[in-house]
Design a protein around this motif. Structure first.
Motif, mmCIF file in Angstrom:
data_model
loop_
_atom_site.group_PDB
_atom_site.id
_atom_site.type_symbol
_atom_site.label_atom_id
_atom_site.label_comp_id
_atom_site.label_asym_id
_atom_site.label_seq_id
_atom_site.Cartn_x
_atom_site.Cartn_y
_atom_site.Cartn_z
ATOM 1 N N ASN A 157 -0.687 11.268 -6.181
ATOM 2 C CA ASN A 157 0.696 11.457 -5.738
ATOM 3 C C ASN A 157 1.041 10.535 -4.578
ATOM 4 N N ALA A 158 0.074 10.329 -3.670
ATOM 5 C CA ALA A 158 0.321 9.416 -2.548
ATOM 6 C C ALA A 158 0.569 8.001 -3.050
ATOM 7 N N GLU A 159 -0.177 7.596 -4.076
ATOM 8 C CA GLU A 159 0.025 6.265 -4.651
ATOM 9 C C GLU A 159 1.399 6.168 -5.306
ATOM 10 N N ARG A 160 1.811 7.216 -6.003
ATOM 11 C CA ARG A 160 3.138 7.219 -6.635
ATOM 12 C C ARG A 160 4.238 7.128 -5.586
ATOM 13 N N ARG A 161 4.090 7.910 -4.506
ATOM 14 C CA ARG A 161 5.112 7.896 -3.454
ATOM 15 C C ARG A 161 5.177 6.535 -2.783
ATOM 16 N N ALA A 162 4.017 5.936 -2.556
ATOM 17 C CA ALA A 162 3.989 4.612 -1.936
ATOM 18 C C ALA A 162 4.643 3.575 -2.849
ATOM 19 N N GLU A 163 4.380 3.694 -4.145
ATOM 20 C CA GLU A 163 4.990 2.752 -5.090
ATOM 21 C C GLU A 163 6.505 2.915 -5.109
ATOM 22 N N ARG A 164 6.969 4.178 -5.060
ATOM 23 C CA ARG A 164 8.426 4.397 -5.040
ATOM 24 C C ARG A 164 9.035 3.863 -3.747
ATOM 25 N N ALA A 165 8.322 4.024 -2.639
ATOM 26 C CA ALA A 165 8.858 3.614 -1.339
ATOM 27 C C ALA A 165 8.860 2.103 -1.163
ATOM 28 N N THR A 166 7.832 1.424 -1.683
ATOM 29 C CA THR A 166 7.685 -0.008 -1.447
ATOM 30 C C THR A 166 8.056 -0.858 -2.651
ATOM 31 N N GLY A 167 8.074 -0.239 -3.843
ATOM 32 C CA GLY A 167 8.309 -1.009 -5.055
ATOM 33 C C GLY A 167 7.105 -1.811 -5.504
ATOM 34 N N MET A 168 5.931 -1.565 -4.878
ATOM 35 C CA MET A 168 4.725 -2.313 -5.222
ATOM 36 C C MET A 168 3.878 -1.526 -6.210
ATOM 37 N N ASP A 169 3.819 -1.986 -7.469
ATOM 38 C CA ASP A 169 2.912 -1.375 -8.420
ATOM 39 C C ASP A 169 1.539 -2.032 -8.279
ATOM 40 N N GLU A 170 0.582 -1.640 -9.111
ATOM 41 C CA GLU A 170 -0.784 -2.141 -8.953
ATOM 42 C C GLU A 170 -0.860 -3.657 -9.110
ATOM 43 N N LYS A 171 -0.132 -4.208 -10.075
ATOM 44 C CA LYS A 171 -0.184 -5.654 -10.291
ATOM 45 C C LYS A 171 0.369 -6.413 -9.088
ATOM 46 N N ARG A 172 1.466 -5.908 -8.522
ATOM 47 C CA ARG A 172 2.047 -6.585 -7.365
ATOM 48 C C ARG A 172 1.128 -6.454 -6.153
ATOM 49 N N GLN A 174 -2.118 -6.231 -6.242
ATOM 50 C CA GLN A 174 -3.215 -7.160 -6.438
ATOM 51 C C GLN A 174 -2.792 -8.589 -6.124
ATOM 52 N N ALA A 175 -1.561 -8.937 -6.505
ATOM 53 C CA ALA A 175 -1.074 -10.294 -6.254
ATOM 54 C C ALA A 175 -0.953 -10.564 -4.761
ATOM 55 N N GLU A 176 -0.514 -9.558 -3.993
ATOM 56 C CA GLU A 176 -0.300 -9.756 -2.560
ATOM 57 C C GLU A 176 -1.598 -9.694 -1.770
ATOM 58 N N LEU A 177 -2.487 -8.762 -2.125
ATOM 59 C CA LEU A 177 -3.691 -8.546 -1.323
ATOM 60 C C LEU A 177 -4.935 -9.205 -1.917
ATOM 61 N N GLY A 178 -4.848 -9.633 -3.170
ATOM 62 C CA GLY A 178 -6.001 -10.258 -3.804
ATOM 63 C C GLY A 178 -6.553 -11.445 -3.030
ATOM 64 N N PRO A 179 -5.713 -12.392 -2.625
ATOM 65 C CA PRO A 179 -6.238 -13.555 -1.883
ATOM 66 C C PRO A 179 -6.968 -13.165 -0.600
ATOM 67 N N TYR A 180 -6.471 -12.131 0.087
ATOM 68 C CA TYR A 180 -7.136 -11.662 1.304
ATOM 69 C C TYR A 180 -8.547 -11.162 0.984
ATOM 70 N N LEU A 181 -8.671 -10.375 -0.094
ATOM 71 C CA LEU A 181 -9.993 -9.865 -0.459
ATOM 72 C C LEU A 181 -10.927 -10.999 -0.862
ATOM 73 N N VAL A 182 -10.409 -11.980 -1.582
ATOM 74 C CA VAL A 182 -11.239 -13.123 -1.975
ATOM 75 C C VAL A 182 -11.801 -13.810 -0.730
ATOM 76 N N ARG A 183 -10.941 -14.051 0.266
ATOM 77 C CA ARG A 183 -11.396 -14.706 1.498
ATOM 78 C C ARG A 183 -12.412 -13.839 2.240
ATOM 79 N N THR A 184 -12.126 -12.527 2.290
ATOM 80 C CA THR A 184 -13.005 -11.626 3.036
ATOM 81 C C THR A 184 -14.366 -11.524 2.379
ATOM 82 N N PHE A 185 -14.383 -11.359 1.047
ATOM 83 C CA PHE A 185 -15.663 -11.243 0.346
ATOM 84 C C PHE A 185 -16.451 -12.549 0.383
#
Length: 226
Positions: A157-172, A174-185
């Motif tokens: 439910n927290a994920e659903r509420r966050a998606e409704r509040a921000t408009g960020m679904d899982e794909k979006r 991943q697109a925004e935070l993926g590069p950060y994780l790649v650099r960190t790992f």
């Protein structure tokens, strides 16, 4: 006297008929639409077109109203199956469905003991399904399954509420935070996490819930078989 034992007031010839069932139904509609924050005796009374003070003939206050709402949700949770494992799985899945239909439900479960008739009937089915399990283990087993379901649904439910509040679904996301994780790992500081993110199967919410429940039930079965 608790609300479950207290009789309702006798019917009176008034312009708007009232009952605990109508009050609870109106409260659930408000909570389904706008969350628990939208539920107050004043707002429920307005939805029913009655004065707020009229509600106090049926309920003592908001806490009783919340208890009645939870028990009304339990009316739709009917565990079935052969053997304790199937019954506990059915209970977990039905509770999850109810908490998806009524997002506020997960916020109320796990707090005060649920002693309404529907909740007690649900508990009777679960404990009876455990059969010959030691009486001291019955409630911890049921509690472990309930804790898993409540935690999983609150996260969903927290994920659903966050998606409704921000408009960020899982794909979006991943697109925004993926590069950060790649650099960190790439620093090599988190090899175990990097391996999981890179190599593990990416399960959806249903698959994640089912697999986690399997782990829990397997553990319960192993403990009970000792």
């Amino acid at each position: 006297m608790l609300v479950w034992e207290r009789p309702e007031p006798p019917n009176r010839p008034v312009p708007v008929p009232l009952s605990r069932e109508r009050i609870v139904r109106a409260a659930i509609q408000l909570a389904d639409a706008d969350g628990l924050g939208a539920v107050s005796l004043r707002k429920v009374a307005a939805a029913l077109d009655v004065r707020p003070m009229r509600l106090y003939s049926y309920i003592a206050g908001k806490e009783e109203l919340l208890d009645l709402m939870v028990d009304a949700a339990y009316a739709g949770i009917h565990p079935v199956g052969d053997g304790w494992r199937e019954v506990l799985r059915s209970h977990a899945e039905a509770t999850r469905r109810a908490a998806h239909e009524h997002e506020w439900l997960a916020d109320l479960l796990g707090g005060r003991p649920q002693l309404g008739p529907n909740a007690l009937a649900n508990g009777e089915i679960l404990v009876a399904a455990l059969g010959d399990v030691d009486v001291d283990a019955a409630m911890p087993v049921v509690g472990a399954v309930n804790a898993y379901v409540i935690g999983a649904v609150r996260r969903e439910n927290a994920e659903r509420r966050a998606e409704r509040a921000t408009g960020m679904d899982e794909k979006r996301w991943q697109a925004e935070l993926g590069p950060y994780l790649v650099r960190t790992f790439a620093t090599g500081r988190f090899p175990a996490l990097a391996a999981v993110v890179r190599d593990a199967a990416h399960l959806d919410a249903d698959q994640t819930f089912t697999l986690g429940l399997d782990f829990l039930l397997d553990g319960i079965e192993a403990r009970l078989s000792k």
